[in-house]
Motif scaffolding. Structure first.
Motif, PDB file in Angstrom:
ATOM      1  N   GLN A 106      14.001  -8.875  39.994  1.00 27.18           N
ATOM      2  CA  GLN A 106      14.207  -7.937  39.336  1.00 27.18           C
ATOM      3  C   GLN A 106      14.570  -8.717  37.965  1.00 27.18           C
ATOM      4  OE1 GLN A 106      14.148  -4.657  40.726  1.00 27.18           O
ATOM      5  NE2 GLN A 106      13.735  -4.319  38.703  1.00 27.18           N
ATOM      6  N   ASN A 127      13.234  10.597  34.028  1.00 27.53           N
ATOM      7  CA  ASN A 127      12.046   9.324  33.966  1.00 27.53           C
ATOM      8  C   ASN A 127      13.114   7.986  33.527  1.00 27.53           C
ATOM      9  OD1 ASN A 127       9.393  10.092  32.840  1.00 27.53           O
ATOM     10  ND2 ASN A 127      10.409  10.513  30.420  1.00 27.53           N
ATOM     11  N   TYR A 128      14.395   8.060  34.280  1.00 35.88           N
ATOM     12  CA  TYR A 128      15.416   7.363  33.848  1.00 35.88           C
ATOM     13  C   TYR A 128      16.468   8.008  35.041  1.00 35.88           C
ATOM     14  CZ  TYR A 128      13.485   6.571  29.449  1.00 35.88           C
ATOM     15  OH  TYR A 128      12.029   6.572  28.253  1.00 35.88           O
ATOM     16  N   ILE A 131      19.853   4.416  39.741  1.00 39.49           N
ATOM     17  CA  ILE A 131      19.428   2.943  40.846  1.00 39.49           C
ATOM     18  C   ILE A 131      20.093   2.972  42.065  1.00 39.49           C
ATOM     19  CG2 ILE A 131      19.287   0.926  38.881  1.00 39.49           C
ATOM     20  CD1 ILE A 131      22.013   0.221  40.050  1.00 39.49           C
ATOM     21  N   ASP A 132      19.339   2.508  43.473  1.00 37.91           N
ATOM     22  CA  ASP A 132      19.579   2.547  44.624  1.00 37.91           C
ATOM     23  C   ASP A 132      20.239   1.690  44.422  1.00 37.91           C
ATOM     24  OD1 ASP A 132      17.447   5.356  45.335  1.00 37.91           O
ATOM     25  OD2 ASP A 132      16.245   3.198  45.270  1.00 37.91           O
ATOM     26  N   LYS A 149      20.714  11.365  44.146  1.00 39.53           N
ATOM     27  CA  LYS A 149      19.674  11.456  43.421  1.00 39.53           C
ATOM     28  C   LYS A 149      18.860  13.076  43.732  1.00 39.53           C
ATOM     29  CE  LYS A 149      18.173   7.633  43.653  1.00 39.53           C
ATOM     30  NZ  LYS A 149      16.531   6.672  43.913  1.00 39.53           N
ATOM     31  N   ARG A 378      20.718   1.812  35.396  1.00 38.24           N
ATOM     32  CA  ARG A 378      19.647   3.640  35.398  1.00 38.24           C
ATOM     33  C   ARG A 378      17.528   2.832  35.923  1.00 38.24           C
ATOM     34  NH1 ARG A 378      23.158   5.627  35.780  1.00 38.24           N
ATOM     35  NH2 ARG A 378      23.856   7.451  34.936  1.00 38.24           N
ATOM     36  N   LYS A 379      16.917   3.418  36.063  1.00 42.04           N
ATOM     37  CA  LYS A 379      15.656   2.049  36.649  1.00 42.04           C
ATOM     38  C   LYS A 379      14.951   3.504  36.225  1.00 42.04           C
ATOM     39  CE  LYS A 379      15.228   4.500  41.031  1.00 42.04           C
ATOM     40  NZ  LYS A 379      14.798   3.951  42.498  1.00 42.04           N
ATOM     41  N   GLU A 381      10.942   4.105  37.264  1.00 34.64           N
ATOM     42  CA  GLU A 381      10.284   4.147  38.976  1.00 34.64           C
ATOM     43  C   GLU A 381       8.099   4.206  38.368  1.00 34.64           C
ATOM     44  OE1 GLU A 381      11.689   8.030  40.776  1.00 34.64           O
ATOM     45  OE2 GLU A 381      12.978   6.406  41.804  1.00 34.64           O
ATOM     46  N   LYS A 382       7.872   5.150  37.226  1.00 37.07           N
ATOM     47  CA  LYS A 382       6.742   4.956  36.445  1.00 37.07           C
ATOM     48  C   LYS A 382       6.953   4.593  35.679  1.00 37.07           C
ATOM     49  CE  LYS A 382       7.976   9.234  35.535  1.00 37.07           C
ATOM     50  NZ  LYS A 382       7.236  11.296  35.906  1.00 37.07           N
ATOM     51  N   PRO A 393       7.143  -0.403  35.686  1.00 34.04           N
ATOM     52  CA  PRO A 393       7.330   0.623  36.999  1.00 34.04           C
ATOM     53  C   PRO A 393       7.873  -0.602  37.524  1.00 34.04           C
ATOM     54  CG  PRO A 393       5.211   0.871  37.203  1.00 34.04           C
ATOM     55  CD  PRO A 393       4.936   0.645  35.915  1.00 34.04           C
ATOM     56  N   GLU A 394       9.091   0.051  38.425  1.00 33.16           N
ATOM     57  CA  GLU A 394      10.657  -1.004  38.244  1.00 33.16           C
ATOM     58  C   GLU A 394      11.223  -1.856  37.603  1.00 33.16           C
ATOM     59  OE1 GLU A 394      10.694  -0.600  41.942  1.00 33.16           O
ATOM     60  OE2 GLU A 394       9.363   1.201  41.867  1.00 33.16           O
TER      61      GLU A 394
END
Length: 500
Positions: A106, A127-128, A131-132, A149, A378-379, A381-382, A393-394
């Motif tokens: 990751q 946008n941010y 995280i899961d 979320k 945070r993450k 996703e796009k 992404p990711e």
């Protein structure tokens, strides 16, 4: 026979295609994707430590943390950034304020540039997102308000905000005072002697969160608190481990602990449901939401369990950390202890202290030097644009309050000194017009709901202690800050209670 042979060949061909597709996906995941991400960020000036196959940089991080936190500090210094997060400290110096490292396969962008941190935590257009949570952390906190979320988070935050707003906090103060009085009554046998206060504050914070949020006593919630602490230890111990092939002993133990916590919370809920008295605390609001006629607002029993876990854990861990480090700082800095005591004496009975009072300045400086949570994640996703960076992404985003709180470019060359006067004119002035540089409870829409609760609790406890005792640091104290989920004193905080 011919048909049978044909079917066999067809099945073999399908199996071969399936295997080849999986091999291609595996090659893409473990080799091509990391190369692509690394090239994309490197072309934008983002560098980082070399990535190891499968493990990324996790083994290096574990080794660095083991070395820095493996022994006590030679002297009492608040310069703990390089000790708690040695990899971030070292790699920022080597690769710049924002760098790329790898958590296994990751990609993780470490961001210490305040302007970018602000953009991430403000989270415009979602946008941010958070995280899961997975693995041990998921078992510890579930899908409560701190990790959920979307609409679920919005519903739970609204519910919790209604419980911890200013008027509700006023109603909680008598219970806080009673709990502190009970603790201080026990302290009488330690007068003019040494006492270890970290464990004392852990019990106090546990008692207060039990009474005010769940209408129970510390003894009723003790099993929950103790089990949560054991699970938090597993979270911390496995934070940078990549377990690729097997279920280990810690994972099996965490499943048992998770079940024990759930069973204990269900017992408290069952007891509450059979009570005839009406309550307005956090648990009461959760149970009301469980029976809400509006399906979009209704929460499940599992949601209740997750919220209880979050508030039981965060509610007592944050307060315990804050009180312990503040007492240490006051015991070291007697002049500030005297100023705080004088203020407490002169303003006794004042229920609405100003934002720039001495106690507030002391607490803020304590939170700056020893923020309870040293890392926020945070993450992406796009694909998004962060500042001038294009992020794929990711991508995980790693923010460290500790790094920002100990940045001399923001706070000055005396950044590691205890100087509450920094906050005499408020946070904006203290941070050189950069308030995101001070985020002990987060920033933006996901700011910790328990912020005001923890501050009020700390002020009450400290005020009542200072009215009775002068705190003197014991010669047996060993300065060894460590991160066990939150930043805490490894060997406790020993002070001598000099009766006033």
């Amino acid at each position: 026979m011919t048909i049978l042979v044909g079917i066999t060949i067809l099945l073999s061909s399908c199996l071969l295609v399936y295997v080849l597709l999986n091999i291609v996906q595996l090659i893409k995941r473990v080799w091509l994707n990391p190369i692509r991400v690394q090239y994309l960020l490197s072309s934008q000036g983002i560098k980082g430590p070399p990535r190891r196959f499968l493990h990324g940089n996790t083994k290096e991080i574990i080794d660095m943390r083991r070395e820095t936190m493996g022994q006590a500090m030679d002297e009492i210094s608040h310069d703990i950034y390089h000790r708690i997060l040695p990899h971030v400290h070292s790699w920022v110096e080597q690769y710049g304020a924002n760098f790329l490292n790898w958590y296994g396969l990751q990609a993780q962008l470490v961001v210490t540039e305040a302007a970018l941190v602000k953009e991430i935590l403000n989270n415009k257009n979602d946008n941010y997102p958070k995280i899961d949570l997975e693995g041990y952390a998921k078992k510890l906190l579930g899908d409560g308000v701190s990790s959920s979320k979307g609409q679920k988070w919005a519903n739970m935050r609204k519910l919790a905000s209604n419980v911890f707003h200013s008027e509700s906090l006023k109603n909680m103060i008598p219970a806080m005072i009673t709990s502190v009085e009970t603790m201080l009554e026990k302290w009488k046998k330690h007068e003019n002697k040494e006492i270890e206060v970290f464990e004392e504050f852990r019990m106090l914070a546990s008692e207060i969160i039990s009474k005010t949020a769940f209408g129970s006593s510390y003894l009723e919630g003790r099993n929950i608190f103790d089990t949560l602490m054991k699970l938090a230890l597993l979270v911390s111990r496995n934070a940078h481990k990549i377990n690729l092939f097997s279920t280990d002993r810690d994972e099996l133990e965490s499943e048992k602990l998770e079940k024990r916590i759930r069973d204990s919370i269900i017992q408290i809920i069952t007891k509450r449901e059979h009570e005839e008295i009406s309550r307005t605390d956090f648990l009461a609001k959760l149970l009301e939401a469980n029976k809400d006629k509006n399906k979009s607002s209704r929460i499940s029993m599992e949601d209740i369990v997750d919220e209880c876990k979050t508030f039981y854990f965060a509610g007592h861990e944050t307060a315990t950390s804050l009180l312990s480090w503040t007492v240490l700082l006051l015991a070291i800095n007697q002049e500030w202890q005297d100023k705080a005591r004088k203020e407490v004496t002169e303003s006794f009975g004042q229920t609405n202290p100003t934002s720039d009072d001495i106690m507030n300045m002391i607490i803020e400086e304590s939170l700056r030097l020893y923020p309870p949570v040293p890392v926020i994640k945070r993450k992406v996703e796009k694909q998004v644009k962060l500042g001038n960076l294009i992020l794929p992404p990711e991508t995980l985003l790693y923010i460290s309050p500790l790094a920002l709180h100990h940045d001399p470019n923001i706070w000055g060359d005396d950044v590691h000194l205890f100087k509450p006067e920094r906050f005499a004119e408020g946070i904006v002035k203290a941070t050189n017009n950069n308030p995101v540089a001070f985020l002990p409870f987060g920033f933006g829409p996901r700011t910790c709901l328990g912020l005001n609760f923890a501050i009020v609790e700390a002020k009450i406890a400290l005020s009542m202690i200072l009215q009775r005792y002068r705190l003197i640091l014991s010669p047996t104290y060993i300065h060894s800050p460590v991160q066990l989920f939150m930043i805490r004193p490894q060997h406790g905080v020993q002070v001598i209670l000099q009766k006033i």
